[in-house]
Design a protein around this motif. Structure first.
Motif, mmCIF file in Angstrom:
data_model
loop_
_atom_site.group_PDB
_atom_site.id
_atom_site.type_symbol
_atom_site.label_atom_id
_atom_site.label_comp_id
_atom_site.label_asym_id
_atom_site.label_seq_id
_atom_site.Cartn_x
_atom_site.Cartn_y
_atom_site.Cartn_z
ATOM 1 N N LEU A 237 48.577 44.163 44.792
ATOM 2 C CA LEU A 237 46.896 43.865 45.593
ATOM 3 C C LEU A 237 47.728 43.703 47.175
ATOM 4 O O LEU A 237 46.749 43.475 48.130
ATOM 5 N N LEU B 165 42.641 44.507 34.419
ATOM 6 C CA LEU B 165 41.184 43.223 33.888
ATOM 7 C C LEU B 165 40.218 44.383 33.051
ATOM 8 O O LEU B 165 39.783 43.773 32.322
ATOM 9 N N SER C 157 37.802 43.739 46.182
ATOM 10 C CA SER C 157 39.158 43.866 46.955
ATOM 11 C C SER C 157 38.948 44.360 48.443
ATOM 12 O O SER C 157 39.326 44.164 48.761
ATOM 13 N N THR D 206 34.712 45.379 41.273
ATOM 14 C CA THR D 206 35.977 44.486 41.613
ATOM 15 C C THR D 206 36.815 45.542 42.825
ATOM 16 O O THR D 206 37.252 45.007 43.645
ATOM 17 N N MET E 62 42.119 37.151 47.744
ATOM 18 C CA MET E 62 41.992 38.346 46.866
ATOM 19 C C MET E 62 42.919 37.953 46.065
ATOM 20 O O MET E 62 42.677 37.587 44.429
ATOM 21 N N ARG E 63 44.199 36.985 45.725
ATOM 22 C CA ARG E 63 44.771 36.459 44.665
ATOM 23 C C ARG E 63 43.065 35.543 44.139
ATOM 24 O O ARG E 63 43.981 34.958 42.467
ATOM 25 N N ASN F 69 50.318 41.385 38.915
ATOM 26 C CA ASN F 69 50.059 41.616 40.554
ATOM 27 C C ASN F 69 51.355 41.184 40.822
ATOM 28 O O ASN F 69 51.539 40.436 41.266
ATOM 29 N N THR G 120 40.292 34.544 44.148
ATOM 30 C CA THR G 120 39.391 36.048 43.276
ATOM 31 C C THR G 120 39.847 36.291 41.872
ATOM 32 O O THR G 120 38.468 36.313 40.926
ATOM 33 N N LEU G 121 41.111 37.175 41.999
ATOM 34 C CA LEU G 121 41.532 37.704 40.448
ATOM 35 C C LEU G 121 42.032 36.471 39.800
ATOM 36 O O LEU G 121 41.084 36.405 38.289
ATOM 37 N N VAL H 286 45.530 47.157 39.685
ATOM 38 C CA VAL H 286 45.121 46.213 38.572
ATOM 39 C C VAL H 286 43.806 45.650 38.310
ATOM 40 O O VAL H 286 43.363 44.819 36.811
ATOM 41 N N MET H 287 43.225 46.261 39.152
ATOM 42 C CA MET H 287 41.372 46.168 38.728
ATOM 43 C C MET H 287 41.588 46.744 37.185
ATOM 44 O O MET H 287 41.109 46.632 36.406
ATOM 45 N N TRP I 226 38.759 35.426 38.654
ATOM 46 C CA TRP I 226 38.280 36.494 37.149
ATOM 47 C C TRP I 226 38.693 36.103 35.851
ATOM 48 O O TRP I 226 38.375 36.552 35.030
#
Ligand SMILES: [Zn+2]
Length: 404
Positions: free
Chosen positions: A77, A96, A11, A7, A34-35, A117, A37-38, A92-93, A41
């Motif tokens: 992020l 997750l 990023s 992750t 990026m948002r 985030n 992608t998050l 943030v990661m 997930w």
């Protein structure tokens, strides 16, 4: 940990720079990717995603008692211009990874856990920093924050709508059980001491200022020296004086920075009539910080006199010295002792989303060691092992809290 590291790498590829950093300004196209992608997930794992009106993203793993206030974990992020690949991203990661780890082990928690985030922590595009967490904490008005503009005159509101993250959830206005943030230290203390994790007990006070200098526009061949009102010179004199104040207070841990300068018209052949200077100063002791502030004001007056310009402090911000939540800090201590992690207790020098959050929810901050403490720099780097130690402490502390 390989999954977590992937992750981080995913990023780093979004807005990634050749030198290994990231350029991902808040609400830019890169931030949108990026948002997305998050969010992808989160969807894959079946978590709920909530976006509030200022674009803060909350990824929620439900608890067995959904009515209890959730434990909030997260960071940001967005990056500096450019920044490193761990600042904000780590937190943030890590959040997750925490949710995914609970899934792997089939662990149910009493309280929901949410990973947040925060929008525009850096303030690199839309000053000031920690913009959206301040609104969440009731320290800034939503409408004021939505009206913040970047250099090109685009507002937070327009850019949120453009990238599709103007959510409809109210900002803040709800009770959270607690907030925990894992962040790189952004200073070299842990690295110097050879300790992987810091428990942050509180923050040192700091001040920031926007200083406006007004002079008079003229041809460089025009006025004799004694009659010039050069705004650039006034600002430069303040910048140097501020730096000298930092040098004079270094022994006690004082630091000053002449951060940025904008000069108008900034053209060859013309004496500047306007300059905007941003300065920043910090000291572990509130009394010494107050002294530094007095010295800054004296330096401004002296520079105005010497440069024949008008200089005023147009905006002033910062934070006073404060302590993070005593129970949460104790929980981190006890957890670290239980799982046999070596920690160091310290105070934070840099502002984080945990600062405003501390005003509305019990909050705590964990620092991770990283190479030489270098940050806001493409060279920012840390080992997977150090990340693992920080995440392990975070997971264990959050689990205790979420089962209260
Ligand atoms: Zn950060």
């Amino acid at each position: 940990m390989e999954r977590f590291w992937r992750t981080i790498e995913a990023s780093a590829a979004i807005g990634g720079t050749e030198a290994g950093g990231i350029c991902r300004l808040s609400l830019s196209d890169e931030d949108k990717r990026m948002r997305d992608t998050l969010a992808g997930w989160a969807r894959e794992s079946g978590y709920k995603l909530l976006v509030d009106r200022i674009g803060n993203m909350f990824i929620r793993r439900e608890g067995s008692q959904p009515d209890l206030p959730a434990v909030l974990v997260g960071s940001h992020l967005d990056t500096q211009l450019p920044g490193g690949r761990f600042d904000g991203v780590l937190g943030v990661m890590a959040g997750l990874e925490l949710l995914r780890t609970l899934d792997d082990r089939g662990v149910e928690t009493k309280r929901a856990i949410e990973v947040v985030n925060w929008t525009n922590e850096e303030g690199a595009r839309f000053p000031p920093l920690t913009l959206a967490s301040r609104v969440f904490a009731g320290q800034a008005e939503l409408e004021w924050a939505l009206d913040r503009k970047d250099h090109a005159g685009k507002t937070v509101r327009e850019e949120l709508e453009r990238i599709g993250y103007a959510g409809d959830a109210p900002v803040g206005d709800r009770v959270v059980d607690s907030y925990l943030e894992l962040h790189i230290e952004q200073a070299p203390e842990l690295d110097r001491r050879g300790i992987p994790v810091g428990i942050v007990v509180g923050a040192i006070p700091m001040r920031g200022m926007r200083i406006e200098v007004r002079g008079e526009r003229a041809h460089v061949a025009g006025p004799p020296m004694h009659a010039r009102k050069n705004a650039l010179v006034g600002a430069a004199m303040v910048a140097i004086a501020v730096n000298d104040i930092g040098n004079a207070h270094e022994a006690g841990g004082g630091k000053t920075t002449a951060v940025a300068i904008n000069v108008t018209p900034n053209l060859p052949g013309i004496i500047s009539d306007r300059a905007t200077l941003f300065i920043d100063f910090r000291h572990p002791s509130p009394g010494e910080l107050a002294k530094m502030e007095t010295e800054v004001h004296a330096a401004i007056q002296a520079a105005a006199q010497r440069s024949h310009t008008d200089i005023e402090v147009a905006e002033r911000w910062g934070n006073d010295s404060f302590e993070f939540d005593r129970d949460l800090v104790q929980l981190l201590r006890d957890t670290a002792a239980r799982i046999e992690i070596d920690t160091f207790e310290m105070r934070s020098q840099a502002m984080h989303d945990a600062y405003p959050m501390n005003a509305v929810a019990p909050s705590a901050l964990i620092f991770s060691r990283h190479a030489d403490g270098i940050s806001h720099n493409e060279k920012e780097n840390m080992t997977m092992d150090d990340a693992r130690v920080g995440i392990t402490l975070l997971i264990n502390a959050v689990l205790s809290r979420a089962n209260r």
